[in-house]
Design a protein around this motif. Structure first.
Motif, PDB file in Angstrom:
ATOM      1  N   LYS A 128       0.849  -1.201   0.000  1.00 53.38           N
ATOM      2  CA  LYS A 128       0.000   0.000   0.000  1.00 53.38           C
ATOM      3  C   LYS A 128       0.882   1.248   0.000  1.00 53.38           C
ATOM      4  N   GLY A 137     -15.224   8.990  -4.400  1.00 49.93           N
ATOM      5  CA  GLY A 137     -15.145   7.612  -3.900  1.00 49.93           C
ATOM      6  C   GLY A 137     -13.826   7.442  -3.166  1.00 49.93           C
ATOM      7  N   GLY A 184     -13.028   6.445  -0.229  1.00 54.24           N
ATOM      8  CA  GLY A 184     -12.814   5.234   0.571  1.00 54.24           C
ATOM      9  C   GLY A 184     -12.095   5.544   1.872  1.00 54.24           C
ATOM     10  N   LEU A 232      -5.049   7.605  -0.625  1.00 50.27           N
ATOM     11  CA  LEU A 232      -4.482   8.394  -1.707  1.00 50.27           C
ATOM     12  C   LEU A 232      -4.886   9.864  -1.595  1.00 50.27           C
ATOM     13  N   VAL A 266     -15.193  12.625  -1.495  1.00 50.21           N
ATOM     14  CA  VAL A 266     -16.633  12.323  -1.509  1.00 50.21           C
ATOM     15  C   VAL A 266     -16.785  10.821  -1.352  1.00 50.21           C
ATOM     16  N   GLU A 267     -17.605  10.411  -0.415  1.00 50.30           N
ATOM     17  CA  GLU A 267     -17.700   8.981  -0.106  1.00 50.30           C
ATOM     18  C   GLU A 267     -19.096   8.673   0.432  1.00 50.30           C
ATOM     19  N   TYR A 268     -19.646   7.564  -0.076  1.00 48.41           N
ATOM     20  CA  TYR A 268     -20.958   7.085   0.395  1.00 48.41           C
ATOM     21  C   TYR A 268     -20.952   6.739   1.869  1.00 48.41           C
ATOM     22  N   GLY A 306     -21.709  11.441   0.650  1.00 41.42           N
ATOM     23  CA  GLY A 306     -22.631  11.722  -0.447  1.00 41.42           C
ATOM     24  C   GLY A 306     -22.294  10.908  -1.668  1.00 41.42           C
ATOM     25  N   SER A 307     -23.084  11.115  -2.695  1.00 39.18           N
ATOM     26  CA  SER A 307     -22.850  10.339  -3.918  1.00 39.18           C
ATOM     27  C   SER A 307     -22.021  11.164  -4.906  1.00 39.18           C
ATOM     28  N   ILE A 308     -21.282  10.440  -5.722  1.00 37.49           N
ATOM     29  CA  ILE A 308     -20.434  11.091  -6.721  1.00 37.49           C
ATOM     30  C   ILE A 308     -21.299  11.929  -7.664  1.00 37.49           C
ATOM     31  N   LEU A 366     -10.509   7.056  -8.151  1.00 36.27           N
ATOM     32  CA  LEU A 366      -9.714   5.835  -8.226  1.00 36.27           C
ATOM     33  C   LEU A 366     -10.526   4.653  -7.739  1.00 36.27           C
ATOM     34  N   HIS A 367     -10.737   3.726  -8.623  1.00 35.04           N
ATOM     35  CA  HIS A 367     -11.462   2.502  -8.305  1.00 35.04           C
ATOM     36  C   HIS A 367     -12.867   2.780  -7.800  1.00 35.04           C
ATOM     37  N   CYS A 409     -16.603   2.346  -8.296  1.00 33.36           N
ATOM     38  CA  CYS A 409     -17.151   1.134  -8.912  1.00 33.36           C
ATOM     39  C   CYS A 409     -17.956   1.433 -10.192  1.00 33.36           C
ATOM     40  N   ALA A 455     -19.874   4.550 -11.506  1.00 36.11           N
ATOM     41  CA  ALA A 455     -19.500   5.686 -10.649  1.00 36.11           C
ATOM     42  C   ALA A 455     -18.321   6.427 -11.290  1.00 36.11           C
TER      43      ALA A 455
HETATM   44  C1  LIG Z   1     -12.714   0.481  -4.141  1.00 34.32           C
HETATM   45  S1  LIG Z   1     -12.906   1.847  -3.112  1.00 34.32           S
HETATM   46  C2  LIG Z   1     -11.589   2.878  -3.608  1.00 34.32           C
HETATM   47  C3  LIG Z   1     -11.168   3.855  -2.575  1.00 34.32           C
HETATM   48  C4  LIG Z   1     -10.069   4.814  -2.999  1.00 34.32           C
HETATM   49  N1  LIG Z   1     -10.483   5.674  -4.069  1.00 34.32           N
HETATM   50  C5  LIG Z   1      -8.823   4.068  -3.381  1.00 34.32           C
HETATM   51  O1  LIG Z   1      -8.541   3.913  -4.559  1.00 34.32           O
HETATM   52  O2  LIG Z   1      -8.099   3.632  -2.468  1.00 34.32           O
HETATM   53  C6  LIG Z   1     -14.316   2.639  -3.801  1.00 34.32           C
HETATM   54  C7  LIG Z   1     -14.992   3.589  -2.833  1.00 34.32           C
HETATM   55  O3  LIG Z   1     -15.889   4.393  -3.575  1.00 34.32           O
HETATM   56  C8  LIG Z   1     -17.115   4.499  -2.854  1.00 34.32           C
HETATM   57  N2  LIG Z   1     -18.155   4.700  -3.857  1.00 34.32           N
HETATM   58  C9  LIG Z   1     -18.487   3.879  -4.896  1.00 34.32           C
HETATM   59  N3  LIG Z   1     -19.467   4.428  -5.626  1.00 34.32           N
HETATM   60  C10 LIG Z   1     -19.755   5.619  -5.073  1.00 34.32           C
HETATM   61  C11 LIG Z   1     -20.666   6.662  -5.395  1.00 34.32           C
HETATM   62  N4  LIG Z   1     -21.458   6.559  -6.458  1.00 34.32           N
HETATM   63  N5  LIG Z   1     -20.707   7.743  -4.608  1.00 34.32           N
HETATM   64  C12 LIG Z   1     -19.879   7.855  -3.529  1.00 34.32           C
HETATM   65  N6  LIG Z   1     -18.972   6.901  -3.179  1.00 34.32           N
HETATM   66  C13 LIG Z   1     -18.920   5.802  -3.940  1.00 34.32           C
HETATM   67  C14 LIG Z   1     -17.222   3.157  -2.114  1.00 34.32           C
HETATM   68  O4  LIG Z   1     -18.035   3.281  -0.957  1.00 34.32           O
HETATM   69  C15 LIG Z   1     -15.770   2.869  -1.770  1.00 34.32           C
HETATM   70  O5  LIG Z   1     -15.405   3.366  -0.518  1.00 34.32           O
END
Ligand SMILES: C[S@@+](CC[C@H](N)C(=O)[O-])C[C@H]1O[C@@H](n2cnc3c(N)ncnc32)[C@H](O)[C@@H]1O
Length: 390
Positions: A159, A189, A191, A195, A216-218, A243-245, A259-260, A262, A265
């Protein structure tokens, strides 16, 4: 009009340089035999002003050396290849790549096994081993990356490497931007924020930028933890919002990171970046379900689609190609490359787009290409297209 092989060669060169895999690039076989300039040798160097290209112009009786920033360097190389030399050879850590203009004017590109070993390409001003120092970085300790003695925990060393690699890759890109005061970076997102914290640390503490950053994070629990760590670290301009993206209200976004995030998103994030005219959009897509489910192939590619893993890979390629193309259509000069070795994560493709023009004069051509790709794969809509209304 740039030839497709030339474009491909420069895309490869971009990736090799940005991943710090370049040992050297040579330009040889001069077009005008009477010219005194025989050869150019180009290496990558880390200077105070950032990651640069070093050019050695080899004349018959002297060498002339010049440094320039990466993008400017690529432009110079492109001009030299058009006007001065027929051949270029990239010597990389993992492969060599040759570019040859044949007597009939056609361009030939060939790859070969690497033939040189990297000793230390950063001889000018050796970079610190890591851009993100493990010492006395509260957020790294609170996120469990380091222990109480500021040592990287064994189980978190991957990491830690990933965090550093990410900053190494982004720092030259960010240096290309005109960072204004209160420059707003949004991490969609975010997380656990590994990063996000690292980028804030790099921008605010190391390069002393007046940056505002929002994650921004759910997930409420992650938002709470990250806000607490930001406070402990005294990172005053970093905040995390639940909140949502797609819908969180954010104001002007200058640099958008996702980054990542889903599936679609990532599209929501890219769309927010485009809508806000963000100077740069950086995303590392995650799962590619939307396109995977939409394939309806009735041509010879159906034979590929019957193999699950190949269908999966095809979905990744098509999803991300269309994302990159749409970003280009909206004025973003876009690169797609592997940002970390696949042994760390298979989700290792990064798309980086820098806003270089208000609108792309070739927008319709790009949209027509997108339509042709969709037709081949029987796809009705890419989710990002729906968001953009194209
Ligand atoms: C796989 S993690 C990646 C975290 C971080 N970006 C990283 O790369 O280490 C994806 C994160 O995005 C959040 N997430 C996914 N879709 C989302 C959305 N539409 N709105 C807000 N957060 C979202 C998830 O809850 C999760 O914590």
């Amino acid at each position: 009009m740039i030839a497709p092989q030339t474009k491909l060669f420069f895309e490869k060169l971009h990736v090799i340089v940005l991943q710090k895999e370049l040992i050297k690039l040579t330009l040889t076989n001069k077009r005008e035999k009477s010219f005194d300039l025989n050869k150019i040798i180009i290496t990558a160097v880390e200077l105070k002003k950032g990651y640069c290209l070093n050019f050695v112009y080899r004349h018959s009786t002297k060498d002339i050396t010049k440094n320039c920033e990466i993008e400017e360097g690529f432009e110079i190389i492109q001009k030299l290849l058009t006007n001065e030399f027929f051949n270029a050879e990239i010597y990389g850590n993992h492969e060599n790549l040759s570019y040859v203009v044949l007597p009939n004017g056609k361009i030939q590109i060939k790859t070969a096994a690497p033939s040189l070993q990297k000793v230390n390409s950063f001889t000018h001003d050796k970079i610190k081993d890591r851009l993100i120092d493990s010492k006395e970085n509260i957020y790294l300790r609170e996120l469990g990356v380091t222990n109480d003695k500021w040592e990287v925990r064994h189980e978190m060393s991957d990491k830690y490497k990933q965090i550093n690699k990410y900053i190494e890759l982004l720092s030259p890109e960010i240096k290309e931007l005109s960072l204004k005061d209160q420059f707003h970076v949004v991490d969609m997102g975010s997380g656990k924020g590994y990063l996000t914290f690292a980028l804030y640390d790099y921008l605010s503490q190391q390069t002393k930028n007046d940056v505002q950053m929002t994650g921004v994070e759910y997930r409420d629990d992650l938002v709470m933890i990250c806000n607490k760590i930001a406070q402990q670290s005294d990172f005053k301009n970093l905040k995390f919002i639940k909140g949502s993206i797609a819908e969180t209200s954010l104001g002007k976004i200058d640099l958008l990171i996702a980054l990542h995030a889903c599936d679609t998103a990532t599209d929501d994030a890219i769309y927010r970046g485009i809508q806000s005219n963000a100077e740069m959009i950086v995303c590392a897509p995650c799962c590619h379900k939307q396109i995977r489910k939409s394939f309806n192939v009735s041509n010879e590619l159906a034979a590929v689609m019957k193999f699950g893993i190949l269908k999966e890979r095809q979905a990744e390629i098509i999803t991300d190609s269309i994302r990159a193309m749409l970003m280009e259509a909206y004025g973003y000069k876009t690169k797609v490359f592997e940002f970390i070795s696949s042994e760390h994560t298979p989700k290792n493709v990064m798309i980086v787009g820098r806003k270089t023009q208000k609108t792309n004069p070739n927008k319709q051509v790009i949209l027509d290409n997108v339509a042709a790709i969709k037709k081949t794969f029987g796809i009705e809509k890419h989710y990002l297209e729906s968001l953009l209304g194209v």
